[in-house]
Scaffold this motif. Structure first.
Motif, PDB file in Angstrom:
ATOM      1  N   UNK A 296       0.825  -1.208   0.000  1.00  0.00           N
ATOM      2  CA  UNK A 296       0.000   0.000   0.000  1.00  0.00           C
ATOM      3  C   UNK A 296       0.859   1.258   0.000  1.00  0.00           C
TER       4      UNK A 296
ATOM      5  N   UNK B 296       2.793   2.825  -2.949  1.00  0.00           N
ATOM      6  CA  UNK B 296       2.050   3.544  -3.990  1.00  0.00           C
ATOM      7  C   UNK B 296       2.304   5.049  -3.892  1.00  0.00           C
TER       8      UNK B 296
ATOM      9  N   UNK C 228       5.376   6.036  -5.758  1.00  0.00           N
ATOM     10  CA  UNK C 228       5.142   5.775  -7.176  1.00  0.00           C
ATOM     11  C   UNK C 228       4.415   6.963  -7.807  1.00  0.00           C
ATOM     12  N   UNK C 229       3.449   7.490  -7.075  1.00  0.00           N
ATOM     13  CA  UNK C 229       2.696   8.638  -7.573  1.00  0.00           C
ATOM     14  C   UNK C 229       3.610   9.859  -7.680  1.00  0.00           C
TER      15      UNK C 229
ATOM     16  N   UNK D 281       6.290   9.651 -10.532  1.00  0.00           N
ATOM     17  CA  UNK D 281       5.743   9.804 -11.885  1.00  0.00           C
ATOM     18  C   UNK D 281       5.410  11.269 -12.153  1.00  0.00           C
TER      19      UNK D 281
ATOM     20  N   UNK E 298      -5.973  10.830 -10.146  1.00  0.00           N
ATOM     21  CA  UNK E 298      -4.572  10.778 -10.568  1.00  0.00           C
ATOM     22  C   UNK E 298      -4.404  11.483 -11.916  1.00  0.00           C
TER      23      UNK E 298
ATOM     24  N   UNK F 144       3.111   4.666 -15.016  1.00  0.00           N
ATOM     25  CA  UNK F 144       3.688   4.562 -13.672  1.00  0.00           C
ATOM     26  C   UNK F 144       2.716   5.129 -12.645  1.00  0.00           C
ATOM     27  N   UNK F 145       2.169   6.293 -12.988  1.00  0.00           N
ATOM     28  CA  UNK F 145       1.268   6.992 -12.072  1.00  0.00           C
ATOM     29  C   UNK F 145      -0.014   6.197 -11.844  1.00  0.00           C
TER      30      UNK F 145
ATOM     31  N   UNK G  13      -0.906   3.136 -12.338  1.00  0.00           N
ATOM     32  CA  UNK G  13      -0.839   1.812 -11.722  1.00  0.00           C
ATOM     33  C   UNK G  13      -0.798   1.876 -10.198  1.00  0.00           C
ATOM     34  N   UNK G  14      -0.524   3.056  -9.653  1.00  0.00           N
ATOM     35  CA  UNK G  14      -0.571   3.211  -8.194  1.00  0.00           C
ATOM     36  C   UNK G  14      -1.987   2.978  -7.673  1.00  0.00           C
TER      37      UNK G  14
ATOM     38  N   UNK H 113      -2.683  -0.625  -7.075  1.00  0.00           N
ATOM     39  CA  UNK H 113      -1.798  -1.080  -6.006  1.00  0.00           C
ATOM     40  C   UNK H 113      -2.417  -0.767  -4.649  1.00  0.00           C
ATOM     41  N   UNK H 114      -2.997   0.413  -4.553  1.00  0.00           N
ATOM     42  CA  UNK H 114      -3.658   0.819  -3.306  1.00  0.00           C
ATOM     43  C   UNK H 114      -4.872  -0.072  -3.038  1.00  0.00           C
TER      44      UNK H 114
END
Lengths: 422, 422
Positions: A69, A72, A75-76, A79, B50, B68-69, B71-72, B75-76
């Protein structure tokens, strides 16, 4: 081409405007002729927001999923930073911790970096890309699970990347101008330190200074990476953490700074039989419960009763765990009761000059005594003296000590000891 | 042990309470004696949030970083779903698309799944874990870059996992009860379809039905995976998409349903020289610009001028790109002007029974004529008739056609054609 590694924390990446500002700063370093690799934290409070979500869903989330979790968040941010840099006309690639080759052990939530295999990062740098890496995260060596390094872990990501890339410097961008002689919120006259040794920085970080993550300093020391702590909001020079300061004669002050910490609590184990092995039983119990102990004091045994008290400090967050673990062994250890006190504060005076200046502790204790601060516990290292006081007098104590050692900026120069470099 | 693959969309995962509800549903499937693998979308509107962030940072974000952005988001949600399942006492592992072995081509933002190598998923299922997989995402085969499958891609993730795991069924949980004979928001008398063929489902999905992602139906057809579309908010049976319906004699209706679509626009290229190769030049230009064309109509040439008009429909989102590309070749192609019309609607009648029932198109056009709907373009496949109308009459047209084919639930049974299974 010189390689610069930079790190930007969440407060420098709070929103779109901040992200664009950071992107300009990164582009500047590239334009100046460097290969640039950047580790970023999650935006603003986004990690806390993810934690809140997790707690809404489950009171005790499994650590593996917690790491899934939380990762993420970086990752945000990575990007978005990459997008903003692209928008300035620079080529850029972002990589997760795993992609960047940040290999850790398997301790979810507090993993340690074992190795960095930055093949993809190096390749991207060689092609002229700016590289953005998600901080705070890695992948476990054997199980290939996603891990996180714990709060502040992005500092360590940056230093580990700097070491792996053989960077010239690791710049840690933060929301303050550098490392100060004390927390400026407590001591308004605190001064920015221009150069500090790794050893001193380690002691400050371990004593409550929040500017750098403790492990990042350990890592920098091991791999001899100079760290430049500076503000992302100004162009001012910050603090260089290095064991090889520039210049021929550096006059190093006796005292680097004063740190304080309100994150600890004190547990007193009352009425422990004064027999060989009882303390060991207590601390083995705590170690098995993975509680981190800081300071320890054992009272002189009252000979008539054959009983003694043992006090120790620990992170408040470990308090419940420690009390539960100790209660379970109350019968076998044979102590009378437990006292829990979370109204304590810790003050630490740090300076490499203590080694050669025996008068430091006298000045220190006198300053505390003169300002009426009662001392509950004392511990020392070669270059540090720490005391525990009541939490409510801690700020006064910090100011008194800061003044006593001539660290206040209004008082001109601090007490220095000469030398031809150190 | 039977293997069930489930998919939950963002509307079923809007908040912590929804996530807990979904977790209970997943646990139920496990308790019923299945191995359970679940693909999840991002929570609620989080993908849009996002996207908004990305647009704040950069007007034209690079597709690699966009993936990349985005796909977060999954993931969450996957980590939170896993936490909620853990909280119910079940062991669970979440995997990203990359970890689950979802291998795609390198087209960021609209990648196609090439292969699924579900080693880690299979291993986890074999150990008795429930497996949660991030939908909508994969990793490119050669470049190892993170990719996304485009809007609705989690349906395809689920079906691809079902195929790779040789699952017994792929359950697509959504916020409606199944596939309907028309959009119930437009046709309140629309009926839930209990069984539909892949072929019909493909035509419906391609014609604007939003229930299933087009590629997921293609994938299910190729690998012969039955899909069960059902509501995550009720225990009702939904719609089974399969070419092998259960039961001996299935009386299949002539018409499966009516789809409509307002997402397209029409471009008319006016005054094209009526010479061999001119149409080819126009459509090559559009193909080079990666514009997806749907319907095409070329007017009969006005012999006195030697000029003709060519109209085609395309996604509104491609409108700007198409116009720009065509303007660049206006000189070489020699057309007079371009007209852009985004006030169109498309209605499609879909049914495998059309093959053997020549009267369908007569009924269809009579229904539209009786309700005064003007038809601007027509295209057909073996089992579909589509027409373009003005956008403002589209809903009336849908209701008229729905009624004409006896699909309204108040009118009893739909028109059926007999058969001993199909």
């Amino acid at each position: 081409m010189p390689i610069v590694v930079q790190k930007y924390g969440g407060s420098s990446l709070a929103d779109a405007a901040s992200i664009k500002r950071v992107a300009r700063r990164i582009a500047e370093a590239k334009r100046a002729g460097n290969d640039v690799c950047v580790a970023v934290s999650a935006m603003g409070d986004s990690t806390d927001e993810l934690l809140d979500l997790a707690n809404e869903v489950s009171p005790q989330p499994p650590p593996r999923e917690m790491d899934m979790l939380l990762t993420a968040g970086e990752r945000i941010s990575m990007a978005l930073v990459a997008m903003a840099i692209h928008d300035l006309g620079y080529s850029v690639r972002s990589f997760t911790g795993s992609q960047a080759g940040v290999i850790t052990d398997a301790s979810h939530g507090k993993a340690r970096i074992i190795d960095v295999t930055p093949g993809r990062v190096t390749e991207a740098l060689d092609k002229g890309h700016i590289v953005i890496v998600a901080g705070f995260q890695g992948v476990s060596q054997d199980t290939k699970e996603i891990t996180t390094l714990g709060r502040g872990g992005t500092d360590t990501t940056a230093v580990a990347l700097a070491a792996a890339l053989k960077a010239d410097v690791c710049e840690i961008y933060t929301d303050v101008d550098g490392v100060f002689t004390a927390d400026p919120r407590v001591v308004p006259t605190a001064r920015k330190i221009s150069t500090i040794t790794n050893e001193e920085m380690l002691e400050l970080a371990a004593s409550g200074s929040k500017v750098l993550h403790l492990r990042s300093v350990e890592y920098a020391r091991r791999f001899d990476i100079p760290i430049h702590v500076r503000s992302s909001f100004s162009a001012k020079e910050g603090t260089i953490v290095t064991d090889h300061p520039e210049g021929d004669t550096v006059e190093a002050p006796i005292i680097a700074g004063v740190a304080h910490d309100r994150s600890e609590a004190k547990i007193t184990v009352v009425g422990v039989p004064d027999q060989t092995g009882k303390a060991a039983e207590i601390f083995q119990t705590l170690a098995d419960a993975e509680v981190n102990i800081d300071m320890i004091v054992q009272n002189v045994s009252a000979t008539e009763t054959g009983l003694t008290d043992i006090s120790f400090t620990l992170p408040k967050s470990d308090g419940r765990t420690a009390l539960d673990a100790l209660k379970k062994v109350q019968g076998s250890v044979g102590f009378a009761s437990l006292q829990y006190d979370d109204q304590i504060g810790k003050l630490s005076l740090v300076g490499a000059g203590m080694r050669s200046h025996p008068g430091v502790s006298a000045t220190f204790f006198k300053a505390l005594a003169d300002s009426g601060v009662n001392i509950e516990m004392i511990s020392t290292s070669e270059i540090r003296i720490s005391v525990v006081t009541r939490s409510e007098v801690l700020d006064d104590a910090v100011r008194a000590v800061h003044t006593a050692f001539g660290l206040d900026s209004s008082e001109g120069e601090a007490v220095v000891y000469g030398g031809t470099g150190r």
